[in-house]
Design a protein around this motif. Structure first.
Motif, PDB file in Angstrom:
ATOM      1  N   THR A 148       0.859  -1.180   0.000  1.00 37.59           N
ATOM      2  CA  THR A 148       0.000   0.000   0.000  1.00 37.59           C
ATOM      3  C   THR A 148       0.898   1.235   0.000  1.00 37.59           C
ATOM      4  O   THR A 148       1.897   1.274   0.721  1.00 37.59           O
ATOM      5  CB  THR A 148      -0.901   0.014   1.244  1.00 37.59           C
ATOM      6  OG1 THR A 148      -1.753  -1.145   1.212  1.00 37.59           O
ATOM      7  CG2 THR A 148      -1.765   1.266   1.297  1.00 37.59           C
ATOM      8  N   ILE A 149       0.557   2.223  -0.807  1.00 37.92           N
ATOM      9  CA  ILE A 149       1.380   3.429  -0.934  1.00 37.92           C
ATOM     10  C   ILE A 149       0.672   4.617  -0.291  1.00 37.92           C
ATOM     11  O   ILE A 149      -0.513   4.854  -0.538  1.00 37.92           O
ATOM     12  CB  ILE A 149       1.659   3.760  -2.410  1.00 37.92           C
ATOM     13  CG1 ILE A 149       2.271   2.559  -3.134  1.00 37.92           C
ATOM     14  CG2 ILE A 149       2.564   4.990  -2.512  1.00 37.92           C
ATOM     15  CD1 ILE A 149       3.594   2.106  -2.583  1.00 37.92           C
ATOM     16  N   ASP A 150       1.398   5.354   0.520  1.00 40.24           N
ATOM     17  CA  ASP A 150       0.922   6.636   1.032  1.00 40.24           C
ATOM     18  C   ASP A 150       1.898   7.698   0.538  1.00 40.24           C
ATOM     19  O   ASP A 150       3.021   7.780   1.021  1.00 40.24           O
ATOM     20  CB  ASP A 150       0.840   6.633   2.560  1.00 40.24           C
ATOM     21  CG  ASP A 150       0.213   7.910   3.102  1.00 40.24           C
ATOM     22  OD1 ASP A 150      -0.427   8.649   2.317  1.00 40.24           O
ATOM     23  OD2 ASP A 150       0.360   8.190   4.313  1.00 40.24           O
ATOM     24  N   ARG A 151       1.478   8.479  -0.433  1.00 40.44           N
ATOM     25  CA  ARG A 151       2.346   9.468  -1.071  1.00 40.44           C
ATOM     26  C   ARG A 151       2.127  10.848  -0.430  1.00 40.44           C
ATOM     27  O   ARG A 151       1.010  11.351  -0.360  1.00 40.44           O
ATOM     28  CB  ARG A 151       2.035   9.520  -2.563  1.00 40.44           C
ATOM     29  CG  ARG A 151       2.868  10.497  -3.391  1.00 40.44           C
ATOM     30  CD  ARG A 151       4.263   9.984  -3.660  1.00 40.44           C
ATOM     31  NE  ARG A 151       4.961  10.917  -4.546  1.00 40.44           N
ATOM     32  CZ  ARG A 151       5.236  10.687  -5.823  1.00 40.44           C
ATOM     33  NH1 ARG A 151       4.901   9.526  -6.377  1.00 40.44           N
ATOM     34  NH2 ARG A 151       5.866  11.583  -6.550  1.00 40.44           N
ATOM     35  N   ILE A 152       3.213  11.451   0.007  1.00 38.93           N
ATOM     36  CA  ILE A 152       3.176  12.782   0.621  1.00 38.93           C
ATOM     37  C   ILE A 152       4.152  13.657  -0.139  1.00 38.93           C
ATOM     38  O   ILE A 152       5.363  13.434  -0.081  1.00 38.93           O
ATOM     39  CB  ILE A 152       3.545  12.722   2.117  1.00 38.93           C
ATOM     40  CG1 ILE A 152       2.640  11.747   2.868  1.00 38.93           C
ATOM     41  CG2 ILE A 152       3.470  14.111   2.743  1.00 38.93           C
ATOM     42  CD1 ILE A 152       3.042  11.511   4.316  1.00 38.93           C
ATOM     43  N   ASP A 153       3.650  14.652  -0.839  1.00 40.61           N
ATOM     44  CA  ASP A 153       4.493  15.471  -1.701  1.00 40.61           C
ATOM     45  C   ASP A 153       4.668  16.893  -1.174  1.00 40.61           C
ATOM     46  O   ASP A 153       3.799  17.428  -0.460  1.00 40.61           O
ATOM     47  CB  ASP A 153       3.890  15.541  -3.109  1.00 40.61           C
ATOM     48  CG  ASP A 153       4.071  14.245  -3.884  1.00 40.61           C
ATOM     49  OD1 ASP A 153       5.174  13.691  -3.872  1.00 40.61           O
ATOM     50  OD2 ASP A 153       3.084  13.775  -4.493  1.00 40.61           O
ATOM     51  N   ASP A 154       5.799  17.485  -1.571  1.00 39.79           N
ATOM     52  CA  ASP A 154       6.071  18.909  -1.368  1.00 39.79           C
ATOM     53  C   ASP A 154       6.034  19.315   0.105  1.00 39.79           C
ATOM     54  O   ASP A 154       5.308  20.221   0.508  1.00 39.79           O
ATOM     55  CB  ASP A 154       5.063  19.752  -2.165  1.00 39.79           C
ATOM     56  CG  ASP A 154       5.565  21.154  -2.412  1.00 39.79           C
ATOM     57  OD1 ASP A 154       6.773  21.413  -2.220  1.00 39.79           O
ATOM     58  OD2 ASP A 154       4.749  22.015  -2.794  1.00 39.79           O
ATOM     59  N   VAL A 155       6.859  18.649   0.905  1.00 38.59           N
ATOM     60  CA  VAL A 155       6.929  18.979   2.343  1.00 38.59           C
ATOM     61  C   VAL A 155       8.376  19.295   2.738  1.00 38.59           C
ATOM     62  O   VAL A 155       8.851  18.906   3.800  1.00 38.59           O
ATOM     63  CB  VAL A 155       6.355  17.843   3.223  1.00 38.59           C
ATOM     64  CG1 VAL A 155       4.861  17.719   3.035  1.00 38.59           C
ATOM     65  CG2 VAL A 155       7.031  16.493   2.914  1.00 38.59           C
ATOM     66  N   GLY A 156       9.068  20.030   1.865  1.00 34.24           N
ATOM     67  CA  GLY A 156      10.469  20.362   2.124  1.00 34.24           C
ATOM     68  C   GLY A 156      10.664  21.197   3.369  1.00 34.24           C
ATOM     69  O   GLY A 156       9.750  21.865   3.861  1.00 34.24           O
ATOM     70  N   VAL A 157      11.905  21.185   3.877  1.00 34.35           N
ATOM     71  CA  VAL A 157      12.195  21.794   5.172  1.00 34.35           C
ATOM     72  C   VAL A 157      12.244  23.314   5.131  1.00 34.35           C
ATOM     73  O   VAL A 157      12.364  23.954   6.176  1.00 34.35           O
ATOM     74  CB  VAL A 157      13.527  21.260   5.748  1.00 34.35           C
ATOM     75  CG1 VAL A 157      13.440  19.759   5.962  1.00 34.35           C
ATOM     76  CG2 VAL A 157      14.700  21.614   4.825  1.00 34.35           C
ATOM     77  N   ALA A 158      12.140  23.929   3.950  1.00 38.81           N
ATOM     78  CA  ALA A 158      12.116  25.384   3.900  1.00 38.81           C
ATOM     79  C   ALA A 158      10.899  25.949   4.646  1.00 38.81           C
ATOM     80  O   ALA A 158      10.921  27.094   5.100  1.00 38.81           O
ATOM     81  CB  ALA A 158      12.106  25.867   2.442  1.00 38.81           C
ATOM     82  N   ALA A 159       9.858  25.136   4.764  1.00 34.86           N
ATOM     83  CA  ALA A 159       8.700  25.481   5.596  1.00 34.86           C
ATOM     84  C   ALA A 159       8.427  24.262   6.463  1.00 34.86           C
ATOM     85  O   ALA A 159       7.673  23.364   6.089  1.00 34.86           O
ATOM     86  CB  ALA A 159       7.487  25.830   4.741  1.00 34.86           C
ATOM     87  N   LEU A 160       9.066  24.184   7.593  1.00 35.48           N
ATOM     88  CA  LEU A 160       9.082  22.975   8.415  1.00 35.48           C
ATOM     89  C   LEU A 160       7.689  22.551   8.870  1.00 35.48           C
ATOM     90  O   LEU A 160       7.449  21.369   9.121  1.00 35.48           O
ATOM     91  CB  LEU A 160       9.994  23.192   9.625  1.00 35.48           C
ATOM     92  CG  LEU A 160      10.437  21.929  10.384  1.00 35.48           C
ATOM     93  CD1 LEU A 160      11.110  20.938   9.452  1.00 35.48           C
ATOM     94  CD2 LEU A 160      11.362  22.306  11.538  1.00 35.48           C
ATOM     95  N   ASP A 161       6.771  23.514   8.977  1.00 38.23           N
ATOM     96  CA  ASP A 161       5.411  23.165   9.380  1.00 38.23           C
ATOM     97  C   ASP A 161       4.783  22.149   8.430  1.00 38.23           C
ATOM     98  O   ASP A 161       3.941  21.348   8.847  1.00 38.23           O
ATOM     99  CB  ASP A 161       4.527  24.419   9.445  1.00 38.23           C
ATOM    100  CG  ASP A 161       4.837  25.285  10.657  1.00 38.23           C
ATOM    101  OD1 ASP A 161       5.522  24.781  11.568  1.00 38.23           O
ATOM    102  OD2 ASP A 161       4.393  26.446  10.695  1.00 38.23           O
ATOM    103  N   ARG A 162       5.179  22.184   7.173  1.00 43.57           N
ATOM    104  CA  ARG A 162       4.620  21.238   6.204  1.00 43.57           C
ATOM    105  C   ARG A 162       4.961  19.803   6.584  1.00 43.57           C
ATOM    106  O   ARG A 162       4.158  18.885   6.373  1.00 43.57           O
ATOM    107  CB  ARG A 162       5.140  21.543   4.795  1.00 43.57           C
ATOM    108  CG  ARG A 162       4.695  22.883   4.240  1.00 43.57           C
ATOM    109  CD  ARG A 162       5.172  23.077   2.817  1.00 43.57           C
ATOM    110  NE  ARG A 162       6.636  23.081   2.720  1.00 43.57           N
ATOM    111  CZ  ARG A 162       7.294  23.310   1.593  1.00 43.57           C
ATOM    112  NH1 ARG A 162       6.623  23.522   0.458  1.00 43.57           N
ATOM    113  NH2 ARG A 162       8.618  23.323   1.568  1.00 43.57           N
ATOM    114  N   VAL A 163       6.139  19.604   7.136  1.00 42.96           N
ATOM    115  CA  VAL A 163       6.544  18.264   7.588  1.00 42.96           C
ATOM    116  C   VAL A 163       5.820  17.899   8.871  1.00 42.96           C
ATOM    117  O   VAL A 163       5.264  16.802   9.011  1.00 42.96           O
ATOM    118  CB  VAL A 163       8.069  18.204   7.818  1.00 42.96           C
ATOM    119  CG1 VAL A 163       8.480  16.790   8.211  1.00 42.96           C
ATOM    120  CG2 VAL A 163       8.818  18.659   6.582  1.00 42.96           C
TER     121      VAL A 163
END
Length: 252
Positions: free
Chosen positions: A146-161
């Motif tokens: 099963t795949i869970d894809r999470i895109d565009d969460v780079g550390v330049a905006a840490l809240d995204r991670v």
């Protein structure tokens, strides 16, 4: 061996399938296809399209479908895909092609995709990391995870991670692709108790922008993770698939 020869003579088995049974590989004009690799290693041979002509890729893919019921092709461009569609359409009218970025999974009507009780999380720092993540994803999908894809969460905006922390922790294994300085896999590995496979991506400016800065950063990670080569999505996907299969089998 006589039974095998009689099966070929009766038209119930092709010469290529017989060669695969006897030698483990099939020899053609485009090279040798390792039909026994999945039995031996747990991961099928992928056909690396870059540097091969469309005709060579199509021939190898046809051999793969004939002997293993499916073909996994990586680094394919539009010409490679067009040749695959043409060749397989003639030889295997019921074949299905699934394309994800520059990777293609082609399979015949008898192919039964396995299912694994394991989830692979695939994470990208930015859009540029997508093609490498796509390559990893198609390998894991072929394995049945099963795949869970999470895109565009780079550390330049840490809240995204941090906003995705719960999803990251639910995965059984994580593949994290990042270019530039390659910080994202290191950060995520510090947030989860899940195996993390870091994939450095060739993106960035000037010195180290060809993926070497990301590779060096991941190799020096303070948090515990595994690292594959630059842009090596297939390798990351294969490693994650093996881990996912081991997790699935542990529940038997």
């Amino acid at each position: 061996m006589r039974d095998l020869l009689e099966t070929v003579a009766a038209g119930e088995l092709s010469p290529a399938e017989a060669e695969a049974e006897l030698a483990g590989y099939v020899t053609g004009d485009a090279g040798r296809f390792d039909a026994a690799r999945e039995q031996r290693r747990g991961i099928p041979e992928a056909i690396f399209a870059a540097g091969k002509t469309p005709a060579q890729v199509a021939e190898l893919a046809g051999t793969a479908v004939e002997t293993t019921d499916r073909a996994l092709v990586t680094r394919a461009d539009d010409d490679h895909v067009a040749a695959l569609e043409s060749h397989l359409g003639e030889e295997y009218p019921d074949a299905t092609l699934e394309r994800r970025g520059s990777s293609v999974l082609a399979y015949g009507p008898d192919y039964e995709r396995p299912t694994l009780e394991a989830t692979v999380g695939i994470v990208t720092a930015g859009t540029v990391d997508g093609p490498v993540a796509d390559e990893a994803q198609i390998v894991c999908e072929d394995a049945g995870a099963t795949i869970d894809r999470i895109d565009d969460v780079g550390v330049a905006a840490l809240d995204r991670v941090l906003d995705q922390a719960d999803r990251l922790r639910e995965a059984d294994v994580l593949i994290v692709a990042a270019g530039r300085e390659g910080a994202l896999p290191t950060v995520i590995a510090g947030l989860v108790d899940t195996p993390v496979i870091g994939v450095p991506v060739a993106s960035g400016y000037g010195h180290g922008g060809d993926g070497e800065a990301a590779l060096s950063g991941l190799l020096q990670s303070c948090t515990v993770l595994s690292v594959v080569n630059i842009d090596a999505g297939f390798v990351a996907g294969a490693q994650a698939a093996l881990i996912a299969r081991a997790i699935d089998h542990s529940g038997e």
